[in-house]
Scaffold this motif. Structure first.
Motif, PDB file in Angstrom:
ATOM      1  N   LYS A  84      -5.236  -0.758   0.044  1.00  0.00           N
ATOM      2  CA  LYS A  84      -4.002  -0.389  -0.664  1.00  0.00           C
ATOM      3  C   LYS A  84      -3.888   1.130  -0.785  1.00  0.00           C
ATOM      4  O   LYS A  84      -2.814   1.703  -0.600  1.00  0.00           O
ATOM      5  N   GLU A  85      -5.005   1.784  -1.071  1.00  0.00           N
ATOM      6  CA  GLU A  85      -4.926   3.221  -1.236  1.00  0.00           C
ATOM      7  C   GLU A  85      -4.675   3.943   0.072  1.00  0.00           C
ATOM      8  O   GLU A  85      -4.098   5.019   0.088  1.00  0.00           O
ATOM      9  N   LYS A  86      -5.135   3.312   1.187  1.00  0.00           N
ATOM     10  CA  LYS A  86      -4.961   3.985   2.474  1.00  0.00           C
ATOM     11  C   LYS A  86      -3.545   3.865   2.994  1.00  0.00           C
ATOM     12  O   LYS A  86      -3.131   4.611   3.857  1.00  0.00           O
ATOM     13  N   LEU A  87      -2.797   2.920   2.480  1.00  0.00           N
ATOM     14  CA  LEU A  87      -1.499   2.591   3.039  1.00  0.00           C
ATOM     15  C   LEU A  87      -0.531   3.747   2.865  1.00  0.00           C
ATOM     16  O   LEU A  87      -0.410   4.316   1.801  1.00  0.00           O
ATOM     17  N   ALA A  88       0.157   4.075   3.997  1.00  0.00           N
ATOM     18  CA  ALA A  88       1.182   5.116   3.896  1.00  0.00           C
ATOM     19  C   ALA A  88       2.489   4.447   3.505  1.00  0.00           C
ATOM     20  O   ALA A  88       2.919   3.479   4.114  1.00  0.00           O
ATOM     21  N   LEU A  89       3.147   4.999   2.514  1.00  0.00           N
ATOM     22  CA  LEU A  89       4.374   4.362   2.036  1.00  0.00           C
ATOM     23  C   LEU A  89       5.511   4.626   3.019  1.00  0.00           C
ATOM     24  O   LEU A  89       5.551   5.689   3.630  1.00  0.00           O
ATOM     25  N   PRO A  90       6.433   3.675   3.182  1.00  0.00           N
ATOM     26  CA  PRO A  90       7.417   3.780   4.257  1.00  0.00           C
ATOM     27  C   PRO A  90       8.403   4.927   4.118  1.00  0.00           C
ATOM     28  O   PRO A  90       8.827   5.493   5.099  1.00  0.00           O
ATOM     29  N   PHE A  91       8.802   5.286   2.903  1.00  0.00           N
ATOM     30  CA  PHE A  91       9.850   6.286   2.771  1.00  0.00           C
ATOM     31  C   PHE A  91       9.328   7.634   2.351  1.00  0.00           C
ATOM     32  O   PHE A  91      10.094   8.496   1.975  1.00  0.00           O
ATOM     33  N   VAL A  92       8.016   7.789   2.395  1.00  0.00           N
ATOM     34  CA  VAL A  92       7.450   9.091   2.057  1.00  0.00           C
ATOM     35  C   VAL A  92       7.470   9.954   3.313  1.00  0.00           C
ATOM     36  O   VAL A  92       6.969   9.561   4.361  1.00  0.00           O
ATOM     37  N   SER A 141       5.983  12.321   5.187  1.00  0.00           N
ATOM     38  CA  SER A 141       4.716  13.046   5.318  1.00  0.00           C
ATOM     39  C   SER A 141       4.735  13.890   6.587  1.00  0.00           C
ATOM     40  O   SER A 141       5.659  13.832   7.392  1.00  0.00           O
ATOM     41  N   LYS A 148       4.900  12.064   9.983  1.00  0.00           N
ATOM     42  CA  LYS A 148       6.229  11.553  10.348  1.00  0.00           C
ATOM     43  C   LYS A 148       7.099  12.671  10.900  1.00  0.00           C
ATOM     44  O   LYS A 148       7.879  12.479  11.817  1.00  0.00           O
TER      45      LYS A 148
END
Lengths: 274, 296
Positions: free
Chosen positions: B248-256, B258, B261
């Motif tokens: 969960k902590e490693k997951l990159a959030l879709p709308f962030v 970074s 991206k």
């Protein structure tokens, strides 16, 4: 009578702290459901109750108390409840008619600057008459004074100073002398009053009453806005030092009012959420 | 500083305890009364706000003849014709008479609970005049008053505090039991000193002064009675195992948005889909020239 509130306040109709001045206040909300709780609570505890109903008519309180299982008409007949119906009695002063004697208690309507001395005399005489011991009257428990609500007096032209004097005298008589309890509802409209300390105003009255009381219940809406399942929050604050040495304690609860009462729960644990 | 003040004000001293509706100063006032009783002084209390029983709770009652309580609580305005002290009797002559009546040889300490009650019924100049006369006169050695600062205009509070030798403003502290005292002390030479201390009052009315408040301390939440664990008592499992938590902590959030991206958008990678377009005559449809025969 709300059982959850009884356990929060650690009181039952059989045993409750005597000599308490309970202040119920609200800010842009409606705390009158707490007045109905205390009314049915003290009537069930067989106390002699003097109710100054300044905000609503007698039939309004009767209807709601019936849902809570208490009959006001019966209590009034038995002499347990002395009800001052502010709305009706004020007419006797404002529109005097022959044959109807005006009620001295509402004298302040004629001249608000005179103060609330006659209203205090009314309270004193109605609660002191229980000690006369006439035949046929039952022995009632400690005397209780309920006021709903005291901010109405401010709108009628009485100064906050005079209202604080009235509440002081009531506290001296009811709480200290008769060792009874007193519950008052005060309402604020939550407007910003700029520099605090102005002479008139509900904020000054609220602060003054808070200094005098021993327990406050402050009702407010949720800070996050309207919610269908949670009607607001109640902050309970014990001002007097408890017997076991604990300092002023504050607790915050959320509540929901329903048809036959109100339920209280800790923040975030509403049945709609869990 | 608070302990020094508790050990006794100098002669002619006038101490005011300012409080507000969120934090009452009456417990501190009772500590002062208790400290004075322990020093074997004579105390006269003008009780307007609370009854004698409530004020005497917890006080050292070993020598009741030294504590004189003047009941101004039952009938301060004369509404019920009891012969008690009324607010209109708050003037220099009446007070001197009252104190001299019951006092022994030593001049007494006068405690006023509270000054706010008197200020509600008498004008501030009159009250200040009486206080100044009391300070100068010989009948009373020191005055301690309780003032509710949020019940008056700032000017009134300022005028009364101007007469004082020390002012203690009580405010709620970080933890439940503690309170913060802001002390302003005026010495006879005219020097004004300010202190700030955290204190708490025990059941026997002794005051414990803690260290000075540190502004870096975070506000401590009161320990709640029940620690509600929302994941308990549920019919489904909301807890995470260690591997699940790491994922969960490693997951990159879709709308962030970074850095990765950003570079991916700016430089389209090799082998990613490309769009090849060859213009087709049928795609060249002009609304204003459907048959394509106008000479424009």
């Amino acid at each position: 009578m709300f059982t959850e509130l009884n356990s929060i306040l650690n009181s039952t109709p059989d045993s409750f702290t005597k000599g308490e001045f309970i202040l119920v206040s609200d800010r842009q909300s409606d705390a009158s459901f707490l007045i109905h709780h205390f009314l049915s609570f003290y009537l069930r505890a067989q106390c002699k109750v003097c109710f100054l109903g300044l905000g609503q008519s007698f039939s309004h309180y009767c209807a709601i108390s019936q849902r809570l299982g208490v009959s006001l008409a019966q209590a009034k007949e038995k002499g347990q409840l002395i009800f001052l119906e502010g709305l009706k009695e004020s007419l006797s002063i404002l529109i005097p008619q022959e044959g109807h004697t005006e009620n001295q208690a509402m004298d302040f309507l004629r001249d608000p600057t005179v103060g609330l001395r006659s209203l205090y005399k009314f309270v004193q005489s109605s609660l002191n008459s229980s000690s006369s011991g006439e035949d046929g009257t039952e022995e009632w428990g400690p005397s209780v004074l309920l006021v709903d609500d005291i901010s109405v007096l401010l709108s009628l032209g009485v100064s906050a100073r005079a209202v604080l004097d009235f509440s002081h005298y009531c506290k001296a008589t009811v709480c200290s002398q008769l060792q009874g309890n007193m519950v008052m509802l005060v309402r604020c409209d939550g407007e910003d009053e700029g520099d605090d300390g102005d002479d008139e105003g509900s904020e000054l009255l609220l602060r003054g009453l808070t200094h005098q009381c021993s327990l406050t219940l402050h009702v407010q809406g949720l800070p996050t806005g309207y919610c269908r399942d949670i009607h607001g929050q109640v902050e309970v604050c014990w001002r007097r030092r408890q017997g076991d040495g604990q300092h002023t304690q504050k607790k915050l609860f959320q509540y929901k009012v329903n048809d036959k009462g109100a339920s209280f729960f800790a923040r975030g644990t509403s049945s709609a959420v869990l | 500083m608070l302990s020094e003040l508790l050990q006794g004000t100098d002669t002619g001293g006038f101490l005011v305890i300012q409080d507000s509706s969120s934090c009452t100063g009456r417990h501190l006032l009772k500590s002062f009364i208790n400290a004075a009783l322990n020093r074997e002084e004579n105390i006269h209390v003008l009780g307007f706000e609370v009854s004698e029983e409530e004020l005497a709770e917890g006080l050292n009652t070993s020598a009741p003849q030294r504590l004189h309580f003047h009941n101004a609580y039952s009938d301060p305005l004369g509404w019920t014709d009891h012969l008690t002290f009324t607010v209109h009797q708050f003037c220099f002559d009446e007070l001197t008479h009252l104190v001299k009546q019951t006092s022994q040889s030593k001049p007494a300490t006068l405690v006023i609970d509270s000054l706010s009650w008197i200020l509600r019924h008498q004008s501030p100049p009159a009250v200040c005049k009486t206080l100044q006369q009391l300070k100068r006169g010989g009948a009373v050695r020191a005055i301690i008053g309780l003032l509710h600062a949020d019940m008056h205009q700032k000017g009134t509070v300022g005028s009364v505090c101007h007469l004082t030798t020390s002012v203690i403003t009580v405010a709620p502290g970080m933890k439940g039991d503690e309170a913060v005292a802001k002390i302003t002390k005026r010495s006879k030479s005219g020097k004004v000193m300010q202190y700030e201390e955290i204190f708490s009052i025990k059941e026997d009315l002794t005051v414990i002064v803690q260290s000075k408040p540190s502004h870096l301390e975070h506000k401590q939440t009161d320990p709640e009675e029940q620690q509600m664990d929302p994941t308990a008592h549920l019919t489904f499992n909301l807890r995470l195992s260690d591997t699940e938590r790491k994922a969960k902590e490693k997951l990159a959030l879709p709308f962030v948005f970074s850095k990765e991206k950003k570079t991916a958008l700016l430089h389209s990678g090799q082998g990613s889909g490309r769009i090849l377009y060859e213009p087709d005559a049928n795609d060249d449809y002009d609304q204003e020239d459907p048959d394509d025969d106008l000479d424009v």
